[in-house]
Write a protein that holds these residues in place. Structure first.
Motif, mmCIF file in Angstrom:
data_model
loop_
_atom_site.group_PDB
_atom_site.id
_atom_site.type_symbol
_atom_site.label_atom_id
_atom_site.label_comp_id
_atom_site.label_asym_id
_atom_site.label_seq_id
_atom_site.Cartn_x
_atom_site.Cartn_y
_atom_site.Cartn_z
ATOM 1 N N ALA A 1 0.848 -1.190 0.000
ATOM 2 C CA ALA A 1 0.000 0.000 0.000
ATOM 3 C C ALA A 1 0.881 1.237 0.000
ATOM 4 N N ASP A 2 0.220 2.391 -0.017
ATOM 5 C CA ASP A 2 0.940 3.653 0.160
ATOM 6 C C ASP A 2 1.116 3.925 1.648
ATOM 7 N N LEU A 3 0.166 3.421 2.431
ATOM 8 C CA LEU A 3 0.188 3.700 3.869
ATOM 9 C C LEU A 3 -0.318 2.484 4.629
ATOM 10 N N LEU A 4 0.466 2.030 5.609
ATOM 11 C CA LEU A 4 0.004 0.992 6.533
ATOM 12 C C LEU A 4 -0.374 1.673 7.831
ATOM 13 N N ILE A 5 -1.511 1.287 8.386
ATOM 14 C CA ILE A 5 -1.911 1.827 9.686
ATOM 15 C C ILE A 5 -2.046 0.660 10.657
ATOM 16 N N GLY B 1 -6.494 9.983 -1.932
ATOM 17 C CA GLY B 1 -5.972 9.175 -3.022
ATOM 18 C C GLY B 1 -4.941 8.141 -2.620
ATOM 19 N N MET B 2 -4.696 7.979 -1.339
ATOM 20 C CA MET B 2 -3.690 6.988 -0.934
ATOM 21 C C MET B 2 -4.324 5.600 -0.844
ATOM 22 N N LYS B 3 -3.513 4.620 -1.163
ATOM 23 C CA LYS B 3 -3.942 3.230 -0.973
ATOM 24 C C LYS B 3 -3.555 2.868 0.465
ATOM 25 N N VAL B 4 -4.572 2.452 1.249
ATOM 26 C CA VAL B 4 -4.355 2.268 2.689
ATOM 27 C C VAL B 4 -4.701 0.846 3.114
ATOM 28 N N ILE B 5 -3.877 0.280 3.993
ATOM 29 C CA ILE B 5 -4.194 -0.999 4.642
ATOM 30 C C ILE B 5 -4.162 -0.764 6.150
ATOM 31 N N VAL B 6 -5.210 -1.215 6.829
ATOM 32 C CA VAL B 6 -5.266 -1.114 8.293
ATOM 33 C C VAL B 6 -5.094 -2.512 8.870
ATOM 34 N N ILE B 7 -4.166 -2.641 9.810
ATOM 35 C CA ILE B 7 -3.908 -3.927 10.464
ATOM 36 C C ILE B 7 -4.329 -3.798 11.922
ATOM 37 N N GLU B 8 -5.290 -4.634 12.341
ATOM 38 C CA GLU B 8 -5.878 -4.533 13.692
ATOM 39 C C GLU B 8 -5.744 -5.885 14.383
ATOM 40 N N LYS B 9 -5.157 -5.880 15.576
ATOM 41 C CA LYS B 9 -4.872 -7.171 16.221
ATOM 42 C C LYS B 9 -6.114 -7.873 16.745
ATOM 43 N N ASP B 10 -7.176 -7.129 17.017
ATOM 44 C CA ASP B 10 -8.416 -7.770 17.495
ATOM 45 C C ASP B 10 -9.518 -7.490 16.481
ATOM 46 N N LYS C 1 4.996 4.359 3.942
ATOM 47 C CA LYS C 1 4.594 5.118 5.126
ATOM 48 C C LYS C 1 3.842 4.224 6.110
ATOM 49 N N LEU C 2 4.113 4.474 7.379
ATOM 50 C CA LEU C 2 3.535 3.662 8.449
ATOM 51 C C LEU C 2 3.023 4.584 9.536
ATOM 52 N N LEU C 3 1.778 4.360 9.954
ATOM 53 C CA LEU C 3 1.177 5.144 11.040
ATOM 54 C C LEU C 3 0.856 4.203 12.193
ATOM 55 N N VAL C 4 1.371 4.537 13.370
ATOM 56 C CA VAL C 4 1.071 3.731 14.556
ATOM 57 C C VAL C 4 -0.073 4.403 15.309
ATOM 58 N N ALA C 5 -1.242 3.786 15.229
ATOM 59 C CA ALA C 5 -2.439 4.321 15.907
ATOM 60 C C ALA C 5 -3.028 3.177 16.717
ATOM 61 N N ALA C 6 -2.170 2.565 17.529
ATOM 62 C CA ALA C 6 -2.522 1.300 18.171
ATOM 63 C C ALA C 6 -2.897 1.453 19.637
ATOM 64 N N GLY C 7 -3.427 2.590 19.981
ATOM 65 C CA GLY C 7 -3.938 2.765 21.341
ATOM 66 C C GLY C 7 -2.898 2.467 22.403
ATOM 67 N N ALA C 8 -3.315 1.719 23.412
ATOM 68 C CA ALA C 8 -2.453 1.457 24.565
ATOM 69 C C ALA C 8 -1.234 0.619 24.212
ATOM 70 N N TRP C 9 -1.219 0.047 23.026
ATOM 71 C CA TRP C 9 -0.130 -0.831 22.621
ATOM 72 C C TRP C 9 0.927 -0.108 21.776
ATOM 73 N N SER C 10 0.696 1.183 21.562
ATOM 74 C CA SER C 10 1.583 1.940 20.665
ATOM 75 C C SER C 10 2.929 2.232 21.281
ATOM 76 N N GLY C 11 2.934 2.541 22.548
ATOM 77 C CA GLY C 11 4.191 2.917 23.209
ATOM 78 C C GLY C 11 5.240 1.828 23.035
ATOM 79 N N ARG C 12 4.754 0.586 23.176
ATOM 80 C CA ARG C 12 5.684 -0.538 23.047
ATOM 81 C C ARG C 12 6.207 -0.629 21.613
ATOM 82 N N ILE C 13 5.333 -0.370 20.646
ATOM 83 C CA ILE C 13 5.765 -0.387 19.244
ATOM 84 C C ILE C 13 6.833 0.680 19.036
ATOM 85 N N ALA C 14 6.577 1.876 19.567
ATOM 86 C CA ALA C 14 7.558 2.958 19.417
ATOM 87 C C ALA C 14 8.901 2.559 20.019
ATOM 88 N N GLU C 15 8.846 1.913 21.177
ATOM 89 C CA GLU C 15 10.088 1.482 21.826
ATOM 90 C C GLU C 15 10.866 0.524 20.944
#
Lengths: 383, 100, 466
Positions: free
Chosen positions: A18-22, A40-49, A209-223
């Protein structure tokens, strides 16, 4: 307990590029996805639940500009304009209602703090928050029986149905081509050249491009990506009561005590206010602690005697992410190109979803945004 | 055709209470729901959404259909509340009627 | 002051709870038993202590046999709290309960959920009309108040239906009719389980005797009924159905439905114990290890709450759970006694596969027509649920968020299984995948004033976060 989503054709697409993974299918992920797709971006959203599984689906539904940290105000204001027209944006009513948000001041000292705030906001060019006199407060809240010095109000804020709203963002985004992978956990993130790779059990997703919008689990991803973001998981608790005849049109808070209280169109009352339960983000579990929550029942029955005839029909909480300074992490990564963050809304992110998703989409698509995001930068946590 | 009322196979000590202003004779130890049923009263409330009449269904405190107002307190499960002498029971209308 | 910790807190004073309490006390554990009813017995032995001679005769010797268990329970020395409603249990086994209008907490080391079974939902047109009840409700009216409906029509299938019919015959007021909806071919399907069932042949013989007595009383019996619907404007007036190739209409203001019973999942789901879909019993059951412990540490289940096995097995399971906990807590327990109890338990279970196959719910009940109300509390129909699933809602919790199914006071006790099965059918998946409502506290609505006056246990930490 694992919850398995059976894939249905509309929701699983064969492409992995995609152009952007969320990462994250809450309101922020879905809103950013929708707005990015509209650009106009091609977007894929990946959600663990599943979409809206956590905070976005279970919060108290307040759509509130009132009382925000000054840095959030312009973003919140922008978001509010989108809320007013949400039905058109999403082809769905979403249960949004315009309603006053009122924060009562029980003492003169509390009131003078609120007056100062209004003055500061006016200086910043914002006039949506006003001071109400005791008589005006009685007019909006006839069922309130304690004496008040006055109140802070944002008369055209509101409330909505959180799950419905987030689900509507998801459905509209899917309709315009966003691909959603639910029940799909990102195990690792790699950067290969200029491409981000998200490794999941379903395969490797790729985008520049990657956007981390993973709520309470984002901090760990950033780390794991080498950026410090000391995010704490919390479990704000809510109560919904039995139905009562209509007695309150506004969403009510108090300057001097934890409280958030609104009567829904069907007569039930939702009581929030930030008392916290027990939380374990690793297992998606949040648990009500009644030895804290009972105090919310006390506050409500003291301020609104009519509530003494109500029953607590249900309580619930969710897994929310909080930053130490209670404002979110927004904007570009301080370390990596093509990486962006939108998380840590500290129990007040729902109202910001529509607007911040738009702002982040603009930033990601064009490289710049009108919104002042500096105060939210992840670099503020650099040791 | 009016439905026939249930019959009692035994009798206990009589307890009286009021339902919507009428006096109801019940037996000690039985639930308000059983006593109302014995008295031929079938509809205990109007449902919240559409106002349909509802009465007993499970008799074991699971279904919440038998909700009545007892001594001024609404949303009481009639099948889980034992009759007491002098109880004041009323039908529950819709969600609930709140005293001013 | 330290919080008192009870070794074993038992929720439910039916056969499983009472038997567990007796064993646990004998073994030296501190025990508290909390039960919503004012007297022990659960549903099956409801009011057994005060039934009286007339009810004893009508209800039969198996009911009366529960009295000695109730006596042992009373004499066991456990802390028995009748009228206590457990409305929450924490993952640390802190139990929040309401008694006499006042709510407080007890810290337990172990909790035994012995809350038994619920009636399977039997949705059909008209089932919400006043006058329509479960068959179990008729039995409770008999047990708790000595009441019998003279024109009752019993509809559905299962041993309870025949038992209640027999009890009504014994009371001199036989049912007006029995309308059995077991589909054709079931007997054939069930034949292969007869040899195994013969290990519990006394149970089978009792069942056949029951059916014979009802027949001899001249009760009209209709078989393989379909197209069931209750007619009436503001109350039940008649039952319509098709049987034997003809359309029937039986006038009655008292129509009682039954399609078997299912485990009461409220506590096990509240504690997020793992459950599995039992295809034979057509219901969800908690996963239990050999000691009766669920996957929620410290939470045990005995009796019908773990899977439908009946009163005798319930008591055996209760005893085994209690003995196991006592042993693990360092109290001496007799291993050979435990072994004997397990043998009897296995023998008692032999009849189940036959009954489960014979009396599995009818397809029409598992898949009601679109206009049938499924969630009685919030008045949501099958069609609305199907439509919402087709629009993308993947499971019961999303359907709940969108439609309010399960948000009423019953919290899924009546509609839960029906909603899960309906979603599973619409999504063409097993209910195992669909799963069930998340259950939230309080288990029953709690007056806000009572919650405001809640008394936490002393010395509890203010907030714990992992």
């Amino acid at each position: 307990m694992t919850f398995e989503i059976a894939a249905s054709p509309a929701r699983v697409a064969p492409e992995m590029s995609a152009d952007l993974l969320i990462i994250g299918g809450g309101i922020h992920g879905c809103s950013a996805a929708l707005h990015a797709a509209k650009r106009g971006m091609k977007v894929i959203v990946i959600e663990k639940d599943s979409v809206a599984r956590h905070s976005s689906g279970v919060n108290a539904g307040g759509v509130r500009r009132l009382g925000r940290h000054y840095a959030e105000v312009p973003l919140s204001q922008h978001s509010m304009q989108i809320w007013y027209k949400l039905g058109e944006l999403l082809d769905d009513d979403t249960g949004f209602q315009v309603a006053p948000q009122i924060r009562i001041a029980e003492t003169e000292e509390e009131l003078s703090g609120l007056r100062q705030r209004v003055s500061d906001l006016n200086d910043m060019g914002f006039t949506h928050e006003v001071i109400l006199s005791p008589e005006e407060v009685r007019g909006y809240l006839p069922a309130l029986t304690v004496p008040v010095a006055g109140a802070l109000a944002s008369l055209r804020d509101g409330y909505a149905q959180p799950f419905w709203t987030t689900f509507a963002f998801y459905q509209k985004a899917a309709k315009i081509g966003v691909c959603f992978y639910e029940g799909c956990s990102v195990e690792k993130i790699h950067r290969a050249g200029k491409i981000w790779q998200a490794i999941t059990p379903e395969g490797i997703f790729r985008a520049p491009k990657l956007l981390v919008a993973a709520g309470a689990w984002s901090g760990r991803i950033a780390e794991t990506l080498g950026e410090r973001a000391p995010e704490e998981a919390i479990a704000p608790m809510m109560i919904v009561t039995s139905r009562l005849p209509p007695f309150c049109d506004a969403v009510v808070g108090a300057a001097g005590r934890p409280l958030s209280f609104k009567q829904m169109p069907n007569g039930t009352v939702v009581i929030g206010g930030g008392r916290r339960g027990r939380v374990d983000p690793g297992s998606n579990k949040s648990e009500i602690l009644f030895n804290q929550l009972y105090k919310s029942a006390g506050t409500v029955t003291e301020l609104f005697p009519i509530m003494r005839q109500a029953s607590a029909v249900r309580t619930w909480s969710g897994v929310e992410g909080r930053m130490p300074d209670d404002i979110p992490v927004l904007g570009p990564s301080a370390r990596h190109e093509g990486l962006y963050y939108e998380f840590g809304f500290s129990a007040h992110g729902f109202q910001m979803g529509p607007g911040v998703g738009d702002i982040m989409a603009e930033l990601i698509a064009t490289g710049t945004t009108w919104a002042p995001l500096e105060p939210f930068s992840i670099s503020r946590f650099l040791a | 055709m009016a439905p026939s009322n249930p019959r009692r196979i035994d009798q206990g000590r009589v307890v009286t209470f009021s339902f919507e202003g009428q006096t109801v004779r019940a037996c000690e130890g039985e639930s308000v729901a059983a006593a109302l049923t014995a008295a031929g009263i079938r509809d205990f409330r109007n449902s919240i959404v559409s106002g349909q009449p509802r009465g007993i269904y499970c008799m074991m405190g699971a279904c919440f259909d038998c909700l009545v107002e007892i001594d001024g307190v609404p949303n009481r499960q009639a099948c889980m509340t034992e009759v007491q002498e002098g109880m004041f029971v009323r039908r529950q209308a819709g969600a609930v009627e709140v005293k001013a | 002051m330290n919080t008192e910790i009870v070794d074993l807190l038992i929720v439910g004073a039916g056969p499983a709870g009472m038997a567990a309490a007796v064993e646990a006390a004998k073994a030296g554990l501190s025990v508290a038993v909390l039960d919503e009813q004012p007297r022990p017995g659960g549903q099956i032995y409801r009011n057994v202590e005060t039934a009286g001679a007339t009810r004893d005769k009508v209800l039969g010797p198996e009911y009366v046999a529960g009295r000695s268990l109730a006596d042992s329970f009373r004499q066991s020395g456990v802390r028995y709290m009748p009228g206590a409603l457990v409305w929450n249990i924490g993952t640390d086994m802190m139990v929040d309960y309401s008694l006499g209008g006042h709510s407080s907490q007890i810290q337990a080391a172990n909790v035994l959920a012995a809350t038994g079974a619920l009636e399977r939902p039997v949705p059909m047109p008209g089932w919400t009309l006043p006058g329509v009840t479960t068959v179990g409700a008729l039995q409770i009216l008999l047990k708790s108040a000595g009441l019998v409906q003279p024109d009752a029509v019993l509809v559905g299938s299962g041993p309870l239906l025949w038992l209640v019919a027999q009890q009504m015959v014994a009371a001199g007021m036989p049912p007006k009719a029995i309308v059995e909806n077991t589909p054709r071919g079931r007997v054939l399907e069930a034949l292969k389980y007869v040899p195994r069932a013969l290990r519990a042949r006394s149970y089978l013989l009792k069942g056949l005797a029951m059916i014979r007595r009802v027949r001899r009383a001249g009760v009209p019996i209709y078989r393989h009924a379909t197209a069931l619907r209750v007619e009436g404007k503001d109350r039940a007036e008649a039952l319509r159905f098709r049987a034997g190739g003809k359309l029937h209409r039986i006038e009655s203001g008292n129509i009682a439905l039954h399609q078997g019973v299912i485990p009461n999942q409220q506590i096990t789901r509240l504690l997020r114990a793992e459950h599995f879909w039992d295809e034979a019993q057509k219901c969800f059951r908690p996963k239990l290890d050999d000691d009766g412990q669920s996957t929620a540490k410290g939470l045990y289940v005995a009796g019908d709450g773990g899977g439908i096995t009946g009163a005798a097995s319930a008591a055996l399971e209760g005893r085994l759970v209690a003995l196991g906990i006592a042993g693990r807590m360092g109290h001496p327990v007799a291993a050979d006694r435990i072994a004997r109890l397990r043998v009897v338990l296995a023998r008692d279970a032999a009849v189940r596969p036959l009954l489960e196959t014979l009396y599995a719910p009818a397809p029409e009940i598992l898949s009601p027509a679109d206009d049938v109300t499924i969630c009685r509390c919030e008045e949501i129909t099958a069609g609305t649920i199907r439509e919402t699933v087709r629009l993308g809602a993947p499971g019961p919790n999303q359907v709940k968020s969108l439609l309010r199914t399960g948000m009423g006071p019953c919290q899924g006790r009546v509609c839960g299984l029906a909603v899960s099965c309906l979603i599973a059918e619409t999504r063409k998946q097993s209910p195992q995948v669909t799963d069930y409502y998340r259950i939230r506290p309080p288990l029953k609505p709690l007056p806000l004033t009572e919650l405001a006056a809640f008394e936490p246990a002393p010395d509890t930490p203010e907030v714990i976060e992992k």
